[in-house]
Design a protein around this motif. Structure first.
Motif, PDB file in Angstrom:
ATOM      1  N   ASP A  60       0.854  -1.183   0.000  1.00 18.49           N
ATOM      2  CA  ASP A  60       0.000   0.000   0.000  1.00 18.49           C
ATOM      3  C   ASP A  60       0.893   1.236   0.000  1.00 18.49           C
ATOM      4  OD1 ASP A  60      -2.595   1.451   0.373  1.00 18.49           O
ATOM      5  OD2 ASP A  60      -1.639   2.022   2.255  1.00 18.49           O
ATOM      6  N   ARG A 107       3.950   7.317   2.272  1.00 18.36           N
ATOM      7  CA  ARG A 107       3.817   6.191   3.199  1.00 18.36           C
ATOM      8  C   ARG A 107       3.827   4.898   2.395  1.00 18.36           C
ATOM      9  NH1 ARG A 107      -0.568   3.137   5.041  1.00 18.36           N
ATOM     10  NH2 ARG A 107      -0.396   2.341   7.179  1.00 18.36           N
ATOM     11  N   ARG A 138       3.614   0.764   2.904  1.00 16.74           N
ATOM     12  CA  ARG A 138       3.329  -0.333   3.834  1.00 16.74           C
ATOM     13  C   ARG A 138       3.367  -1.655   3.073  1.00 16.74           C
ATOM     14  NH1 ARG A 138       0.959  -1.549   8.748  1.00 16.74           N
ATOM     15  NH2 ARG A 138      -0.236  -3.475   8.805  1.00 16.74           N
ATOM     16  N   TYR A 139       4.260  -2.545   3.472  1.00  8.45           N
ATOM     17  CA  TYR A 139       4.379  -3.859   2.840  1.00  8.45           C
ATOM     18  C   TYR A 139       4.138  -4.927   3.899  1.00  8.45           C
ATOM     19  CZ  TYR A 139       6.503  -8.054   0.860  1.00  8.45           C
ATOM     20  OH  TYR A 139       6.727  -9.344   0.422  1.00  8.45           O
TER      21      TYR A 139
END
Length: 274
Positions: free
Chosen positions: A28, A57, A59-60
């Motif tokens: 994301d 930002r 996010r994984y």
């Protein structure tokens, strides 16, 4: 925060190997940007994107199933140079952070007369663990194996660089591996990225953690390289005001519903296909 923007290459994706299977993953990125994941050597994957000015930002998340190859340490012999596959030869050479040529004399003095095999690699690991004190903030992006040998302190990447250099100096192929620090002592702080070592024995790459701060059975492999220069978690081209990464790792039940928590073990472990 990026101003006026930057290009990023991130090494945060879990590797997919013969013994580390990717069950699920998600990515994301806010704001929504064009991105791509490019395959690299040795199952490495790199996330590439270009960030506009402002906040970014990333996010994984991934779930992996790890089925280690397990071997009795006493059964693992060193492979003589003439018997090494061509693909393994580069892991004998000095590199930016692992000056095995400079440390050749030290390595021969300490380990040159030891019986060859897994026990010698373990002796190198233990020597580094005894001689180097783990201290956050004690090194920087330019610290090499020679620097760590002189100072006697460092963080996980410094332990790994020194062990790799000493292994290569006595003819044992070794490489730098990035992952996550499952099982690390909570006193060291929250979960974080980790660096450890893979040494080539018995025609397979086996896991070693010279820092002794985490459980090798719980390592989730991200990437392998000659040293940290090959497998940085983040390479950024442009000005940036970064926030510290937030990292989390936990054991979850498998497809059969069984929870198998990684444990400390005296057996030799590998997530390489062999």
């Amino acid at each position: 925060m990026f101003a006026p923007g930057a290009d990023l290459v991130l090494g945060i994706h879990a590797a997919q190997t013969a013994r580390q299977r990717l069950c699920a993953e998600s990515l994301d990125i806010t704001p929504a940007l064009h991105w791509r994941v490019t395959p690299g050597p040795d199952h490495n994957r790199r996330l590439r994107l270009s960030a506009p000015p402002g906040r970014l930002r990333v996010r994984y998340a991934a779930t992996v199933a790890i089925e280690h190859h397990v071997a009795a340490p006493a059964s693992l012999a060193e492979v003589p140079v003439h018997g090494l596959p061509d693909s393994v030869l580069p892991w004998l050479l000095p590199s930016r952070y692992c000056e095995s040529d400079v440390l050749h004399g030290l390595a021969l003095e300490q380990f040159g007369r030891l019986p060859r095999g897994h026990a010698r690699v373990t002796a190198i690991r233990d020597w580094v663990n005894r001689r180097v004190r783990f201290r956050s903030g004690s090194s920087n992006a330019s610290t090499t194996a020679c620097d760590t040998a002189r100072s006697g302190e460092g963080v996980c990447r410094d332990f790994a660089h020194l062990m790799i250099a000493l292994c290569r100096a006595v003819g044992i192929p070794a490489r730098f591996t990035t992952g996550l620090d499952y099982g690390a002592d909570p006193a060291l702080g929250p979960s974080d990225f980790h660096a450890y070592v893979e040494a080539y024995l018995g025609h397979r790459w086996y896991l070693f953690d010279p820092s002794g701060t985490a459980l090798p059975m719980g390592f989730v492999r991200i990437a392998t390289g000659r040293d940290a220069a090959d497998v940085a978690f983040a390479t950024i081209y442009g000005p940036v005001d970064p926030a510290p990464p937030v990292v989390g790792i936990c054991a979850v039940a498998g497809e059969d519903g069984e929870l198998r928590v990684p444990l400390a073990t005296a057996m030799a472990l590998s997530t390489d296909g062999g």
